[in-house]
Design an enzyme around this catalytic site. Structure first.
Site, short mmCIF file in Angstrom:
data_model
loop_
_atom_site.label_atom_id
_atom_site.label_comp_id
_atom_site.label_asym_id
_atom_site.label_seq_id
_atom_site.Cartn_x
_atom_site.Cartn_y
_atom_site.Cartn_z
N GLU A 177 87.06 29.29 2.88
CA GLU A 177 87.35 30.38 2.06
C GLU A 177 88.58 30.23 0.63
O GLU A 177 88.20 29.01 0.04
CB GLU A 177 89.22 30.96 3.41
CG GLU A 177 90.38 30.31 3.06
CD GLU A 177 91.80 29.86 2.15
OE1 GLU A 177 91.71 30.53 1.49
OE2 GLU A 177 91.48 29.20 2.05
N CYS A 295 98.37 25.60 -1.13
CA CYS A 295 97.17 24.88 -1.72
C CYS A 295 96.95 23.74 -2.44
O CYS A 295 96.41 22.14 -1.67
CB CYS A 295 96.64 26.04 -1.65
SG CYS A 295 95.55 27.26 -0.39
#
Length: 475
Positions: A177, A295
């Site tokens: 993703e 992230c």
């Protein structure tokens, strides 16, 4: 190979496959309904797929089924309610129901940094894959979407082989993703590329069918969505390599900010000048407090750890310095605060006792409520540790921030936060803060001093309003 779609040239032949469920198009499930899984599940229902989202968190599932999104993401609430009403979308805590429903199962669980090192914790991936595999009764495709160390897909394939009968023919693929918080709905519906790692024509065909809604939307809007079909390892590396590059670019301009501070240069003008070079570009050249979130920080650390395991650790040694530069920006804000307040720093840092400081921003970026590894919240904690009375306001992140750092004082409005403060620190670049009126705010504070931790304010405007202004990497 890279496949642009639509394309004036003939498309490579992608085999037409019949979903094992017998449905006209694959039924898709998303295991894990956190930021990633919930967003994908809702958006894929919007694309017309029959979707089931699974999670072990019963409270989260109940909220989703009631039309409540557990995260702040612009536009997602309306899509959730619309697709629940249309009957295309539902959520469950029943893994057996999930296994029976889906043709393509996307693994969207978290891969946090391990408590005992820099590597990724894959326990959630293992638990979800094992639990699903044990309950499958027909052929299916299990697709990893979580960000993982290279080699994970092969390991997942072994797990699936261990827990499913061979005659079912369950296969594994990987499709990373590329969501940006605050823009996630568009990133799912209108991605800038789709990457799939597959081992068979059947898996390739199933993944194409599972993404056909994205391609069809692109065709109606006269856009192209490049499709990169590759092997497992490359598909896994794409996401971590992209994050490592972005982190490096951000830390580079912050390193230049340090040089500008030492030499009297202006990093905002420097960034603008080098950004005109098309080889460099101006995106991610905003010097300031640095990157955070769920992230980039943990991904670059896990990438280093995995490279070390593979014997390629020397290749990524520079990422250690990227990480250090990023973390150093937080203490720089503390130093600027001490300078503005006339407090000297000793060996243990500055003593800010007796001062009241407003921190505007708690999330790691605007348009989200995510405070995971948020530089703004980390700086607020540093100011508090130095003895300051810290008052924090954020348009969306206050509740999450309160849970993460309860010792700070949280306010309901920007006015409440800045009233009677000796210093204002703007640490997340929300539009509310960028567009705030410095004259009006100046009437509320005890001292007109501001640290612009994101270089997002109009320095001349604030200075004209009587504020003593400090930006990172600016004179």
């Amino acid at each position: 190979m890279t496949i642009p779609y639509p394309n004036p040239q003939p498309m490579p032949v992608i085999p037409a496959v019949t979903p094992p469920s017998g449905a006209s198009r694959p039924r898709v499930t998303f295991l894990g309904t956190g930021y990633l899984g919930a967003t994908y599940a809702i958006c894929y229902a919007e694309l017309g797929y029959e979707v089931l989202g699974f999670d072990v968190d019963a409270d989260k599932i109940a909220k989703l089924n009631a039309g409540e999104v557990p995260i702040h993401e612009p536009g997602l609430d309306e899509l959730l309610r619309r697709n629940l009403a249309a009957g295309r979308l539902r959520f469950s805590t029943d893994i057996g129901e999930t296994a029976d429903f889906g043709d393509v199962h996307f693994i969207c669980v978290g891969t946090p940094q391990r408590a005992d090192g820099m590597g990724a914790d894959l326990s959630y991936v293992e638990a979800s894959v094992t639990s699903l595999a044990q309950r499958l009764t027909r052929k299916a495709l299990i697709v990893g979407k979580s960000t993982v160390p290279v080699g994970t897909a092969e390991w997942v394939e072994q797990l699936v082989g261990k827990h499913t009968p061979t005659d079912l023919g369950v296969e594994v693929a990987w499709s990373p993703e590329f969501l940006q918080e605050g823009f996630a709905v568009d990133d799912v519906l209108r991605p800038n590329r789709i990457v799939v790692g597959v081992k068979s024509e059947w898996a390739n065909g199933m993944l194409y069918a599972a993404h056909k809604g994205v391609f069809d939307l692109a065709a109606t809007e006269d856009r192209e969505v490049p499709l990169v079909v590759t092997d497992f390892a490359t598909a896994e590396l794409v996401k971590v390599a992209a994050n490592a590059f972005l982190a490096t670019k951000i830390s580079f301009i912050n390193a230049m900010a340090e040089v500008c501070e030492a030499s009297g240069g202006d990093v905002t003008q420097l960034a603008r000048a080098i950004g005109y070079d098309p080889r460099i570009g101006n995106r991610f050249l905003q010097a300031g407090l640095g990157f955070g979130g769920a992230c980039l920080p943990k991904d670059i650390r896990a990438f280093q750890a995995r490279a070390q395991e593979l014997g390629a650790g020397e290749a990524l040694r520079f990422l250690h310095e990227v990480d250090l530069i990023n973390l150093r920006r937080r203490t720089r804000v503390l130093q600027l605060a001490a300078d503005l307040l006339g407090r000297r720093s000793g060996p243990a840092g500055p003593d800010l006792s007796g001062t009241r400081i407003a921190v505007l921003g708690a999330t790691f970026k605007p348009n989200t409520d995510d405070v995971r590894d948020a530089p703004a919240l980390a700086v607020a904690a540093l100011l508090h540790k130095a003895g300051a009375d810290v008052h924090v306001f954020d348009p969306q992140g206050v509740e999450n921030a309160r849970r993460a750092v309860p010792e700070l004082q949280y306010e309901a409005t920007i006015t409440d936060a800045v009233t009677d403060t000796d210093l204002v620190c703007v640490l997340t670049e929300w539009a509310d803060f960028r567009n705030a009126d410095p004259v009006a705010l100046g009437e509320l504070v005890a001292g007109r001093r501001v640290v612009d931790g994101r270089n997002c304010l109009d320095a001349a405007l604030w200075t004209q309003a009587g504020w003593e202004y400090r930006g990172l990497g600016r004179p």
